[in-house]
Design a protein around this motif. Structure first.
Motif, mmCIF file in Angstrom:
data_model
loop_
_atom_site.group_PDB
_atom_site.id
_atom_site.type_symbol
_atom_site.label_atom_id
_atom_site.label_comp_id
_atom_site.label_asym_id
_atom_site.label_seq_id
_atom_site.Cartn_x
_atom_site.Cartn_y
_atom_site.Cartn_z
ATOM 1 N N VAL A 117 1.312 -1.743 -0.667
ATOM 2 C CA VAL A 117 0.356 -0.013 -0.144
ATOM 3 C C VAL A 117 0.602 0.988 -0.293
ATOM 4 N N ASN A 118 1.280 2.517 -0.713
ATOM 5 C CA ASN A 118 1.891 2.837 -1.435
ATOM 6 C C ASN A 118 0.988 4.310 -1.994
ATOM 7 N N PRO A 119 1.531 5.590 -1.570
ATOM 8 C CA PRO A 119 1.412 6.471 -2.669
ATOM 9 C C PRO A 119 1.385 6.481 -3.744
ATOM 10 N N GLN A 120 2.745 5.524 -3.952
ATOM 11 C CA GLN A 120 3.546 5.970 -5.565
ATOM 12 C C GLN A 120 3.996 4.088 -6.308
ATOM 13 N N PRO A 121 4.463 4.375 -6.694
ATOM 14 C CA PRO A 121 4.990 2.654 -6.537
ATOM 15 C C PRO A 121 6.331 2.523 -5.436
ATOM 16 N N SER A 122 6.966 1.679 -5.412
ATOM 17 C CA SER A 122 7.928 1.747 -4.895
ATOM 18 C C SER A 122 9.479 0.716 -5.195
ATOM 19 N N GLU A 123 10.278 0.290 -4.582
ATOM 20 C CA GLU A 123 11.302 -0.758 -5.111
ATOM 21 C C GLU A 123 10.565 -2.114 -5.018
ATOM 22 N N ILE A 124 9.474 -2.196 -4.321
ATOM 23 C CA ILE A 124 8.900 -3.682 -3.800
ATOM 24 C C ILE A 124 7.672 -3.511 -5.234
ATOM 25 N N SER A 125 7.378 -2.787 -5.174
ATOM 26 C CA SER A 125 6.104 -2.990 -5.944
ATOM 27 C C SER A 125 6.135 -3.832 -7.816
ATOM 28 N N GLN A 126 6.738 -3.740 -8.392
ATOM 29 C CA GLN A 126 7.188 -5.263 -8.737
ATOM 30 C C GLN A 126 6.832 -6.504 -8.859
ATOM 31 N N SER A 127 7.567 -6.748 -7.579
ATOM 32 C CA SER A 127 7.629 -7.566 -6.952
ATOM 33 C C SER A 127 6.439 -8.286 -5.539
ATOM 34 N N ALA A 128 5.721 -7.044 -5.642
ATOM 35 C CA ALA A 128 4.491 -7.296 -4.902
ATOM 36 C C ALA A 128 3.402 -8.337 -5.464
ATOM 37 N N ASP A 129 2.809 -9.165 -5.245
ATOM 38 C CA ASP A 129 1.814 -10.036 -5.439
ATOM 39 C C ASP A 129 0.431 -8.833 -5.334
#
Length: 84
Positions: A36-48
């Motif tokens: 849960v984030n206002p914008q994509p982060s370094e984790i976003s691409q691997s988040a389910d």
């Protein structure tokens, strides 16, 4: 992180260590990662699941949906099947 089924990551850049490594550890151990984030982060691409928006807005809606799911009995049936 090594024993969780789901890791909820809220409001992070995904850069600050050691906390930034926890989603990767959880995922490697078989957990689902929800960001849960206002914008994509370094984790976003691997988040389910990536839920874009401020945590203060997204989390109450997410909690309501989880509660509905749990009360419907579907999650309980799944849990029963997983017990040994």
């Amino acid at each position: 992180a090594e024993r969780c089924r789901v890791m909820l990551v809220v409001g992070t850049s995904g850069l600050v260590q050691p906390a930034a490594s926890l989603p990767w550890v959880a995922r490697r151990c078989g957990a689902r990662v929800v960001e849960v984030n206002p914008q994509p982060s370094e984790i976003s691409q691997s988040a389910d699941i990536l839920l874009l928006g401020p945590g203060g807005e997204v989390l109450p809606r997410l909690a309501a949906r989880v509660k509905e799911h749990l009360e419907s009995g579907v999650a309980g049936q799944r849990e029963e099947g997983m017990k040994t």
